[in-house]
Scaffold this active site. Sequence first.
Site: not given
Length: 244
Positions: A1-3, A88
Amino acid sequence: MCRHTAWLGSPRTLEQLLVDPPSGLLKQSWAPRRQRHGTLNADGFGVGWFSEERSAPARYRRAAPLWADPSFASLAGVVRSGCVLAAVRSATPGGPAGEDACAPFLLPGGVLLSHNGVLPVEAVAPLVPSLALQQLGSTVDSAFLAALVAARLGDGLAAALAAAVVAVAEVAPGARLNLLATDGATVAATTWGDTLCWRVADGGTEVASEPSDDGSDWIDVPDRHLLELTPDGCSVVPLPGGPA
Ligand code: GLN
């Protein structure tokens, strides 16, 4: 997972929003605290912001990690905006590399959109209008979801996010579909498989995959909910399909 994270309020520099907070997006690129999938967000980043100069937002995206881009560090202290969306990336295995695959994606009408999660492209592709996908300029799974949102924007931003998530969940029950989007005046987000929180800060409201500091004022959004932030305040309601 991205943020991902968004700010809506009085103008702040990108540095104040993303770099300065002790656990802000910059820190989350190498040391996220609540990330359930993946440990590092080093596969690129993107920042989008609205300005008075034109109606369409500006975007700065790179395939390099956020911490390794001196050009971003140089401009972050002088770019100031009242509406910012940044992300990100931790690329899903098998997906394309490069800045085109990094959020925020730009949708018609000047909407910025980010996706934390994963979806099976082969199951979702039949739902996606090919022109909308082509306009997004990437074949990353997130772009398929973004194209579904784009096709529904006539219903309003939050409604478009909700409808796209529900449509994908029907054909891909295991998909993770945390979306974050803004049209410059409002912010909308979904939780479907990963974390999200928000708080009223001095002069505005922050929405983020995870808290950017240890403040006790962060409010967690339960899974399978829709958040909508307008000048009138923030609402959080269950998504169709019900709480997990
Ligand atoms: N699937 C998306 C990508 O590959 C998002 C990945 C993520 O949330 N880690 O970029």
